[in-house]
Design a protein around this motif. Sequence first.
Motif, PDB file in Angstrom:
ATOM      1  N   PRO A   1      -9.341  44.443  89.835  1.00  0.00           N
ATOM      2  CA  PRO A   1      -8.198  43.626  89.410  1.00  0.00           C
ATOM      3  C   PRO A   1      -7.641  44.098  88.071  1.00  0.00           C
ATOM      4  CG  PRO A   1     -10.003  42.246  90.157  1.00  0.00           C
ATOM      5  CD  PRO A   1     -10.537  43.647  90.079  1.00  0.00           C
ATOM      6  N   PRO A   2      -6.330  44.104  87.942  1.00  0.00           N
ATOM      7  CA  PRO A   2      -5.719  44.564  86.685  1.00  0.00           C
ATOM      8  C   PRO A   2      -6.088  43.676  85.500  1.00  0.00           C
ATOM      9  CG  PRO A   2      -4.044  43.752  88.216  1.00  0.00           C
ATOM     10  CD  PRO A   2      -5.339  43.739  88.939  1.00  0.00           C
ATOM     11  N   THR A   3      -6.529  42.463  85.757  1.00  0.00           N
ATOM     12  CA  THR A   3      -6.913  41.553  84.678  1.00  0.00           C
ATOM     13  C   THR A   3      -8.367  41.722  84.270  1.00  0.00           C
ATOM     14  OG1 THR A   3      -7.464  39.845  86.298  1.00  0.00           O
ATOM     15  CG2 THR A   3      -5.231  39.801  85.362  1.00  0.00           C
ATOM     16  N   ALA A   4      -9.073  42.663  84.884  1.00  0.00           N
ATOM     17  CA  ALA A   4     -10.489  42.867  84.577  1.00  0.00           C
ATOM     18  C   ALA A   4     -10.666  43.247  83.110  1.00  0.00           C
ATOM     19  CB  ALA A   4     -11.090  43.926  85.489  1.00  0.00           C
ATOM     20  N   VAL A   5     -11.636  42.626  82.490  1.00  0.00           N
ATOM     21  CA  VAL A   5     -11.964  42.887  81.091  1.00  0.00           C
ATOM     22  C   VAL A   5     -13.005  43.997  81.048  1.00  0.00           C
ATOM     23  CG1 VAL A   5     -12.992  41.889  79.010  1.00  0.00           C
ATOM     24  CG2 VAL A   5     -11.457  40.511  80.429  1.00  0.00           C
ATOM     25  N   THR A   6     -12.733  45.028  80.256  1.00  0.00           N
ATOM     26  CA  THR A   6     -13.648  46.161  80.139  1.00  0.00           C
ATOM     27  C   THR A   6     -14.719  45.868  79.096  1.00  0.00           C
ATOM     28  OG1 THR A   6     -11.934  47.708  80.790  1.00  0.00           O
ATOM     29  CG2 THR A   6     -13.823  48.611  79.601  1.00  0.00           C
ATOM     30  N   ILE A   7     -15.960  46.107  79.477  1.00  0.00           N
ATOM     31  CA  ILE A   7     -17.077  46.000  78.539  1.00  0.00           C
ATOM     32  C   ILE A   7     -17.293  47.402  77.973  1.00  0.00           C
ATOM     33  CG2 ILE A   7     -19.509  45.418  78.259  1.00  0.00           C
ATOM     34  CD1 ILE A   7     -19.247  43.818  80.914  1.00  0.00           C
ATOM     35  N   PRO A   8     -16.883  47.642  76.729  1.00  0.00           N
ATOM     36  CA  PRO A   8     -17.007  48.992  76.171  1.00  0.00           C
ATOM     37  C   PRO A   8     -18.455  49.319  75.804  1.00  0.00           C
ATOM     38  CG  PRO A   8     -16.142  47.499  74.519  1.00  0.00           C
ATOM     39  CD  PRO A   8     -16.316  46.690  75.777  1.00  0.00           C
ATOM     40  N   VAL A   9     -18.896  50.479  76.225  1.00  0.00           N
ATOM     41  CA  VAL A   9     -20.241  50.940  75.876  1.00  0.00           C
ATOM     42  C   VAL A   9     -20.170  52.394  75.443  1.00  0.00           C
ATOM     43  CG1 VAL A   9     -21.506  49.312  77.333  1.00  0.00           C
ATOM     44  CG2 VAL A   9     -20.775  51.489  78.285  1.00  0.00           C
TER      45      VAL A   9
END
Length: 139
Positions: free
Chosen positions: A45-53
């Motif tokens: 989904p375009p609204t997905a929040v990315t968990i940066p690692v």
Amino acid sequence: MKRANMNQEALDQQAMNQKNVSQAIHYVNQDHINQNGTALVTDIPPTAVTIPVGDTLDKTTLLTSLARACDFPSHFSHNWDSAWDCLTDSEVVHLTLDLTVVKRINTEDFNVFKSIIEDAYRDFGKPQLWIIVPSEDEV
């Protein structure tokens, strides 16, 4: 006969829970991602929040990155229970985690993180997690 129906109901509920958990986490091969980071085949989904690692994935990295990405409140205690509480209270419905840059993974921590996602999804219907994995030739 009544007991057989109760056993069948329990089995049906168990199967439904297993189905729901399997819908909580989706794996996406890096080959299915455009250069600009959008999915080609799989619907992230375009609204997905990315968990940066970064290059190491462990408890500290996961909790800190998840808290920032989901804008956890200041009372977040940086432990798994608090992560579950904040995640289920959060408005975030979809998450992505890109493992293509990760060089070291603490498997135990990663499995606990995935179980938190699965438990939250089973109980609240959110979040769903898309995990982007390296292509076959990079592994």
